[in-house]
Design an enzyme around this catalytic site. Structure first.
Site, PDB file in Angstrom:
ATOM      1  N   ASN A 111      14.072 -27.147 -52.535  1.00 49.02           N
ATOM      2  CA  ASN A 111      14.593 -27.625 -53.805  1.00 49.02           C
ATOM      3  C   ASN A 111      15.475 -28.856 -53.587  1.00 49.02           C
ATOM      4  OD1 ASN A 111      15.231 -27.254 -56.752  1.00 49.02           O
ATOM      5  ND2 ASN A 111      17.289 -27.284 -55.867  1.00 49.02           N
ATOM      6  N   GLU A 112      15.152 -29.940 -54.247  1.00 51.90           N
ATOM      7  CA  GLU A 112      15.984 -31.144 -54.270  1.00 51.90           C
ATOM      8  C   GLU A 112      16.491 -31.552 -52.885  1.00 51.90           C
ATOM      9  OE1 GLU A 112      19.018 -30.871 -57.258  1.00 51.90           O
ATOM     10  OE2 GLU A 112      17.571 -30.565 -58.860  1.00 51.90           O
TER      11      GLU A 112
ATOM     12  N   HIS B 123      16.615 -22.886 -51.685  1.00 51.34           N
ATOM     13  CA  HIS B 123      17.431 -23.527 -52.720  1.00 51.34           C
ATOM     14  C   HIS B 123      18.888 -23.539 -52.235  1.00 51.34           C
ATOM     15  CE1 HIS B 123      17.431 -24.514 -57.258  1.00 51.34           C
ATOM     16  NE2 HIS B 123      18.636 -24.815 -56.806  1.00 51.34           N
TER      17      HIS B 123
ATOM     18  N   TYR C 168      17.397 -34.688 -64.949  1.00 53.31           N
ATOM     19  CA  TYR C 168      18.431 -34.414 -65.954  1.00 53.31           C
ATOM     20  C   TYR C 168      18.941 -35.651 -66.673  1.00 53.31           C
ATOM     21  CZ  TYR C 168      18.863 -29.721 -63.901  1.00 53.31           C
ATOM     22  OH  TYR C 168      18.618 -28.448 -63.477  1.00 53.31           O
TER      23      TYR C 168
ATOM     24  N   ASP D 189      29.992 -14.406 -55.003  1.00 50.35           N
ATOM     25  CA  ASP D 189      29.974 -13.048 -54.433  1.00 50.35           C
ATOM     26  C   ASP D 189      29.279 -12.055 -55.370  1.00 50.35           C
ATOM     27  OD1 ASP D 189      31.363 -14.084 -52.332  1.00 50.35           O
ATOM     28  OD2 ASP D 189      33.208 -12.935 -52.661  1.00 50.35           O
TER      29      ASP D 189
ATOM     30  N   ASN E 120      12.484 -32.376 -60.750  1.00 52.61           N
ATOM     31  CA  ASN E 120      13.751 -31.929 -61.345  1.00 52.61           C
ATOM     32  C   ASN E 120      14.453 -33.163 -61.914  1.00 52.61           C
ATOM     33  OD1 ASN E 120      13.082 -29.504 -60.172  1.00 52.61           O
ATOM     34  ND2 ASN E 120      15.018 -29.237 -59.075  1.00 52.61           N
TER      35      ASN E 120
ATOM     36  N   ARG F 162      10.778 -19.281 -62.391  1.00 53.69           N
ATOM     37  CA  ARG F 162      11.039 -19.902 -61.095  1.00 53.69           C
ATOM     38  C   ARG F 162      12.353 -19.370 -60.548  1.00 53.69           C
ATOM     39  NH1 ARG F 162      13.805 -25.280 -59.776  1.00 53.69           N
ATOM     40  NH2 ARG F 162      13.353 -25.518 -57.567  1.00 53.69           N
TER      41      ARG F 162
ATOM     42  N   GLU G  60      12.762 -28.495 -63.248  1.00 54.61           N
ATOM     43  CA  GLU G  60      14.112 -28.305 -63.798  1.00 54.61           C
ATOM     44  C   GLU G  60      14.401 -29.391 -64.808  1.00 54.61           C
ATOM     45  OE1 GLU G  60      17.529 -27.937 -61.182  1.00 54.61           O
ATOM     46  OE2 GLU G  60      16.410 -26.595 -59.854  1.00 54.61           O
TER      47      GLU G  60
ATOM     48  N   HIS H 236      34.317 -18.651 -48.842  1.00 51.59           N
ATOM     49  CA  HIS H 236      35.306 -17.714 -48.293  1.00 51.59           C
ATOM     50  C   HIS H 236      36.320 -18.418 -47.389  1.00 51.59           C
ATOM     51  CE1 HIS H 236      32.077 -14.430 -49.008  1.00 51.59           C
ATOM     52  NE2 HIS H 236      32.846 -14.599 -50.070  1.00 51.59           N
TER      53      HIS H 236
END
Ligand SMILES: *[C@@H]1O[C@H](CO)[C@@H](O)[C@H](O)[C@H]1NC(C)=O
Ligand SMILES: *[C@@H]1O[C@H](CO)[C@@H](O)[C@H](O)[C@H]1NC(C)=O
Ligand SMILES: *[C@@H]1O[C@H](CO)[C@@H](O)[C@H](O)[C@H]1NC(C)=O
Ligand SMILES: *[C@@H]1O[C@H](CO)[C@@H](O)[C@H](O)[C@H]1NC(C)=O
Length: 488
Positions: free
Chosen positions: A187-188, A143, A330, A73, A328, A98, A394, A60
């Site tokens: 998380n991470e 998270h 990738y 939002d 996690n 999850r 993940e 914002h």
């Protein structure tokens, strides 16, 4: 001696026989899930008493920081449409879902003396809906959506966060712990550190390496305190399992026959996956990380190292604070020595990263497809941390949002294949896999440009209609049959 030991491990990894046939069935009891996170899907950013978090504040006040000035939002409007999400998870035959809890829905400022009953209600309804459909909730406590008030107090670089996070966790265990048996504290944490160090994410700070390592240190202490809180007050009755989702690429030597490159790859892995794993599995930062950061800090003329030090008591409290390893993952990179002029040079760990030209690149430039990296990483975790049970919390692929998402199918297939190889060829104790993500969602600084979902969400439609993609059907068949070589 340690270095020699590491090198021997690396040599073993690199001579994994490639021709062994592997089974395509996952072991009995293997768990399949899909993952989401509160800020990325919920929307309803100021409804029913929810307070402002660091993402609300950033999107914002600095909309230009996010691609297309997008924000969360409304996102997928899962705050209102959670039953549709659960129905999609149900139809996939998932064992678990999850999701994460938005701290400012539970307590608008983040302080626990003022709770928001409507927020607690929402997560009770979501959890009940999952259980009614035979899906286990796996709940991430944090998270990335820190209450803005706690950020104003300094956020994850203020040690007071250890106590705030522990009080928050106590409220979650008290309200949901009778029904939730799988918990992820943070998380991470490494990505949270980047948000403090170099303008990566909200709160969009530039505290360089001092902030980077400090945010990691405090997250580790917060995690261990929550683990012990659970042991002391809740575990006997609630009988759940707790971990922390550690993220990382896997680093492989650029030149496989170079002893130097092998050592550099091992160092890079100790700075990445090892940063948060070593304290939890062995009790302190890895000696190689300690040595390199201390030396760099000294060279810079600092009176102390940018990597903080644990007390003996803290080290004892950290060891063993994960009931399973939550990974996690990738992508992977090649590493060699390099120079400070190279933009991919990590000046503390002294390595440069490269990619193999033959590796496919997704729409997200960082997400390069290297399935053998997951295989080798799982073997690395087995060897480093004594073969802990691993749940991949993940793994997934980014594209432009097409319904016929064949590249996502190829990605998931090849990474599941690597998982099977780790299980059958190397006896890695992998017990579960989670696809990121169940549905398309708000991808942080990349807004809605990159899509990770197995389900398409139309962000131009006020109803946020959900349409399953080809990968959804593919994953459904894998989950339903418990094997990989299936028709789709
Ligand atoms: C922040 O640092 C990470 C490496 O730790 C790098 O990948 C990323 O590109 C950097 N981000 C910015 C905005 O400089
Ligand atoms: C952080 O790093 C940036 C880029 O290297 C530099 O301009 C800035 O002065 C540094 N800030 C501090 C507090 O060291
Ligand atoms: C890789 O490393 C080996 C051993 O140091 C060296 O003989 C060889 O020339 C290197 N290959 C390349 C392409 O640099
Ligand atoms: C897994 O990878 C191997 C090659 O390493 C390949 O022969 C096999 O067909 C793959 N299996 C599946 C189900 O993709």
């Amino acid at each position: 001696m340690r270095n020699l030991h590491n090198l021997i491990v690396i040599v073993i990894i690199t001579i994994i026989p490639k021709s062994l046939t592997i089974k395509s069935e996952f072991p009995d009891g293997f768990l399949f899930g899909a993952s989401t996170a509160s800020y990325q899907i919920e929307g309803a950013w100021n409804e029913d008493g929810k307070g402002e978090n660091i993402w609300d504040k950033m999107v914002h006040s600095r909309p230009e920081l996010v691609k297309d000035s997008a924000n969360g939002d409304v996102a997928c409007d899962s705050y209102h449409k959670y039953k549709e999400d659960v129905a999609l998870a149900k139809d996939l035959n998932l064992n678990f879902y999850r999701f994460s809890i938005s701290w400012t829905r539970i307590a608008p400022t983040g302080e626990m003396h003022k709770l928001n009953p409507k927020g607690i209600d929402y997560y009770n309804r979501l959890i009940d809906e999952l259980l009614a459909n035979n899906i286990e909730p796996m709940v991430t406590m944090y998270h990335w959506d820190l209450p803005q008030y706690l950020q104003d107090l300094g956020g994850w670089v203020n040690p007071i966060m250890v106590d705030y996070f522990t009080e928050y966790a106590k409220v979650l265990f008290s309200n949901f712990g009778d029904k939730v048996k799988w918990w992820i504290t943070l998380n991470e944490p490494k990505e949270t550190c980047r948000a403090y160090s170099n303008h990566s994410y909200a709160p969009y700070l530039n505290l360089n390496n001092t902030g980077y390592y400090m945010a990691g240190h405090i997250q580790l202490l917060a995690h261990s305190k929550v683990y012990h809180l659970y042991n002391e007050l809740f575990r006997d009755k609630q009988k759940g399992k707790i971990s922390i989702s550690i993220s990382g690429a896997f680093y492989m030597p650029k030149n496989e026959s170079s002893v130097d490159d092998m050592e550099i790859a091992d160092r890079a892995n100790n700075f990445e996956i090892g940063w948060f794993s070593h304290p939890i599995y062995k009790g302190d930062y890895s000696p190689i990380m300690r040595k390199f950061v201390d030396r760099k800090s000294k060279e810079e003329g600092r009176p102390w190292s940018t990597l903080p030090t644990f007390t003996d008591e803290e080290i004892k409290l950290l060891i063993g604070t994960a009931d399973f390893y939550a990974l996690n993952h990738y992508s992977s990179r090649l590493v060699t020595s390099g120079s400070e002029l190279d933009p991919s040079f990590n000046s503390d760990a002294e390595y440069s990263t490269f990619v193999d030209e033959s590796w496919p690149v997704s729409i997200a430039p960082w997400l390069i497809v290297v399935p053998e990296g997951l295989h080798k990483l799982l073997v690395w975790i087995k060897n480093q941390y004594n073969n802990p049970p691993v749940i991949i919390t993940e793994n997934g692929y980014a594209d432009d949002g097409r319904i016929n998402d064949l590249e996502r199918i190829d990605y998931i297939k090849s990474y599941l294949n690597s998982t099977l190889k780790a299980i059958y060829q190397n006896k890695c104790n992998v017990i579960g896999y989670t696809c990121w993500s169940l549905i398309d969602n708000f991808e942080w600084m990349d807004g809605y440009r990159y899509h990770f979902g197995m389900v398409h969400v139309d962000f131009n439609d006020p109803l946020r209609q959900r349409v399953p993609k080809a990968s959804y059907q593919f994953y459904k068949n894998v989950v339903t049959n418990g094997k990989l070589d299936v028709q789709y």
